[in-house]
Scaffold this active site. Structure first.
Site, PDB file in Angstrom:
ATOM      1  N   ASP A  83       0.838  -1.211   0.000  1.00 13.41           N
ATOM      2  CA  ASP A  83       0.000   0.000   0.000  1.00 13.41           C
ATOM      3  C   ASP A  83       0.865   1.249   0.000  1.00 13.41           C
ATOM      4  OD1 ASP A  83      -2.601  -1.328   0.135  1.00 13.41           O
ATOM      5  OD2 ASP A  83      -1.822  -2.071   2.039  1.00 13.41           O
ATOM      6  N   GLU A 102       0.556 -12.754   4.978  1.00 12.59           N
ATOM      7  CA  GLU A 102       1.609 -12.178   4.126  1.00 12.59           C
ATOM      8  C   GLU A 102       2.917 -12.085   4.914  1.00 12.59           C
ATOM      9  OE1 GLU A 102      -1.178  -9.354   1.266  1.00 12.59           O
ATOM     10  OE2 GLU A 102      -0.279  -8.475   3.038  1.00 12.59           O
ATOM     11  N   LYS A 120       2.768   4.213  -5.074  1.00 16.55           N
ATOM     12  CA  LYS A 120       2.969   3.594  -3.753  1.00 16.55           C
ATOM     13  C   LYS A 120       4.268   4.043  -3.075  1.00 16.55           C
ATOM     14  CE  LYS A 120      -0.708   0.937  -4.371  1.00 16.55           C
ATOM     15  NZ  LYS A 120      -0.679  -0.488  -4.539  1.00 16.55           N
TER      16      LYS A 120
HETATM   17  C1  5RP Z   1      -3.135  -7.062   0.830  1.00 17.78           C
HETATM   18  C2  5RP Z   1      -1.939  -6.225   0.614  1.00 17.78           C
HETATM   19  C3  5RP Z   1      -1.688  -5.724  -0.756  1.00 17.78           C
HETATM   20  O1  5RP Z   1      -0.390  -6.059  -1.139  1.00 17.78           O
HETATM   21  C4  5RP Z   1      -1.827  -4.235  -0.778  1.00 17.78           C
HETATM   22  O2  5RP Z   1      -3.079  -3.889  -0.242  1.00 17.78           O
HETATM   23  C5  5RP Z   1      -1.677  -3.673  -2.202  1.00 17.78           C
HETATM   24  O3  5RP Z   1      -2.797  -4.040  -2.938  1.00 17.78           O
HETATM   25  P1  5RP Z   1      -2.961  -3.676  -4.468  1.00 17.78           P
HETATM   26  O4  5RP Z   1      -1.942  -4.474  -5.213  1.00 17.78           O
HETATM   27  O5  5RP Z   1      -4.372  -4.094  -4.784  1.00 17.78           O
HETATM   28  O6  5RP Z   1      -2.748  -2.198  -4.638  1.00 17.78           O
HETATM   29  O7  5RP Z   1      -1.161  -5.960   1.489  1.00 17.78           O
HETATM   30  O8  5RP Z   1      -3.321  -7.390   2.164  1.00 17.78           O
END
Ligand code: 5RP
Length: 217
Positions: A83, A102, A120
């Site tokens: 994120d 994760e 990001k």
């Molecule tokens: C899920 C996560 C994802 O890696 C994070 O939210 C990024 O998501 P996206 O690739 O949809 O932008 O930590 O728990």
């Protein structure tokens, strides 16, 4: 390029980091694009360890064997999105609510390859609300402790993690020392884990930009 096209570009680039054997696979829209790319070379790997039920379903739908982490041993590589990420490779993760699994799969992996679109990359973590997975009966206690740390916790409505817990999304944190805050929050009784990935940061960042995929390590 759209944000989705940037996510697809980094997902494609991540395939170069996939060795033979078993790999770890993250959760989210960028990880989903990676799974779609992985399907094209699935004959090169023995299978994957999934960081969520959703990822397991997507891997299976492509015919990629999903393996149990306890029988997989150490993984050569873990590929996942974020994120927020800094140039020091510290991340906020858990926007999709899969932070605990994760973090476990990342801990078992020699190399963490983060795939992310350019939006990001941030100077300081905390603009994105920090997800904290909490055992339900500890919700109020943990929320009070998080307020003492300067945050404003909000219950993620209508959401239960794959582990049967709730998520508190903590707003308003300016995270100057991610390693220290990760440790502090994890010490609150009732917290399963938090979405700071600083003690085990990424090793490689594949960043999608309009000029192409940048590699930071
Ligand atoms: C899920 C996560 C994802 O890696 C994070 O939210 C990024 O998501 P996206 O690739 O949809 O932008 O930590 O728990």
């Amino acid at each position: 390029m759209t944000q989705d096209e940037l996510k697809q570009a980094v997902a494609r680039a991540a395939i170069e980091h996939v060795p033979a054997g078993i790999i770890g696979v993250g959760t989210g829209s960028t990880a989903n694009y990676f799974i779609d790319e992985l399907a094209k070379i699935k004959g090169r790997i023995d299978g994957a360890v999934a960081s969520s039920e959703a990822t397991a379903q997507r891997l299976k739908s492509h015919g990629i064997p999903v393996l149990d982490l306890n029988s997989a041993g150490e993984l050569a590589v873990y590929v996942d999105g974020a994120d927020e990420i800094t140039k020091h490779m510290h991340m906020i993760k858990g926007g999709g609510g899969a932070l605990t699994r994760e973090k476990i799969v990342a801990a078992c992996s020699k190399k963490f390859v983060c795939i992310a679109d350019g939006s990001k990359l941030v100077g300081m973590l905390g603009n994105f609300p920090l997800p904290v997975e909490v055992v339900p009966m500890a919700q109020s206690y943990v929320a009070r402790e998080l307020v003492k740390l300067g945050g404003q916790p909000m219950l993620r409505q209508g959401f239960t993690t794959d582990n049967g817990n709730i998520i508190l999304d903590v707003h308003g944190l300016k995270i100057m020392n991610p390693v220290e805050l990760e440790t502090q929050i994890n010490q609150i009784t009732g917290v399963v884990t938090n979405g700071l990935f600083a003690r085990r940061p990424a090793d490689v960042l594949l960043l999608g930009t309009s000029e192409g995929v940048r590699t930071l390590q």
